[in-house]
Enzyme design. Sequence first.
Site, PDB file in Angstrom:
ATOM      1  N   LYS A 133     -49.478  17.085   6.556  1.00 26.59           N
ATOM      2  CA  LYS A 133     -48.322  16.549   5.826  1.00 26.59           C
ATOM      3  C   LYS A 133     -48.279  16.998   4.365  1.00 26.59           C
ATOM      4  O   LYS A 133     -47.268  16.825   3.691  1.00 26.59           O
ATOM      5  CB  LYS A 133     -48.334  15.005   5.874  1.00 26.59           C
ATOM      6  CG  LYS A 133     -48.439  14.403   7.269  1.00 26.59           C
ATOM      7  CD  LYS A 133     -47.194  14.645   8.090  1.00 26.59           C
ATOM      8  CE  LYS A 133     -47.204  13.964   9.446  1.00 26.59           C
ATOM      9  NZ  LYS A 133     -47.056  12.534   9.419  1.00 26.59           N
ATOM     10  N   GLU A 192     -38.326   0.823   4.330  1.00 24.14           N
ATOM     11  CA  GLU A 192     -39.569   1.319   3.729  1.00 24.14           C
ATOM     12  C   GLU A 192     -39.409   1.435   2.217  1.00 24.14           C
ATOM     13  O   GLU A 192     -40.300   1.058   1.446  1.00 24.14           O
ATOM     14  CB  GLU A 192     -39.932   2.679   4.320  1.00 24.14           C
ATOM     15  CG  GLU A 192     -40.373   2.608   5.776  1.00 24.14           C
ATOM     16  CD  GLU A 192     -40.563   3.974   6.428  1.00 24.14           C
ATOM     17  OE1 GLU A 192     -41.197   4.007   7.480  1.00 24.14           O
ATOM     18  OE2 GLU A 192     -40.068   4.978   5.898  1.00 24.14           O
TER      19      GLU A 192
END
Length: 218
Positions: free
Chosen positions: A121, A103
């Site tokens: 989040k 990533e």
Amino acid sequence: MNQDELKKAAAHAALDYVEDGMIVGVGTGSTVNHFIDGLADMRGRIAGAVSSSDASARRLEGYGIPLIDLNGVTELQLYVDGADEIDGGFAMIKGGGGALTREKIVAAVAERFVCICDQSKLVSCLGAFPLPVEVIPMARAYVERRLARIGGRPVLREGFVTDNGNLILDVHGLRIPEPQALETEINQITGVVTNGLFALRGADLLLLATPTGVERRV
Ligand code: 5RP
């Protein structure tokens, strides 16, 4: 709306940033899975996707979306990925799915990182989510000792091997007011491949799903 519906709303909002002919950088996780599902409807319009994990690659392939090797790409306009935590400066903890290294590589190449999240989040200070650190197997015990010295409590992710053949240490007990400094410090430990702080290269745009809609924050 439940959390999965919020994830889907954020993911579908990211489809607005996909342009005809684009190569799209694709992250990993349950939020990104919704993005891939949406991308399937656009498959004839995009050139293909660079994947950040074997899991996302399999899902993309399942929809017939061409996979493109990052080494053959000189320009990647867009990378779409989720996060385990994101702060107000768009620094993130990632790697809950263990795909942090790939990533981070795809994010490094991309011109624009669009982070897709449900509202749970967003945090004021990173660290409640254990920080994943990808480690070369023979260095595990040494890296554990070094992480303990900086105040963390590393826990081996049992039964898990990354796509790169390495281990993950999940580091508990950190409070991270200066994520760039900690990202750099942990990456200096010999045997660490990378850590899940995405602060030196954070997100450029946050699509944050709330029950009243998806907020676009820059
Ligand atoms: C995977 C990741 C994911 O982006 C992160 O774990 C968020 O996952 P989800 O979308 O399933 O909540 O970093 O390595």
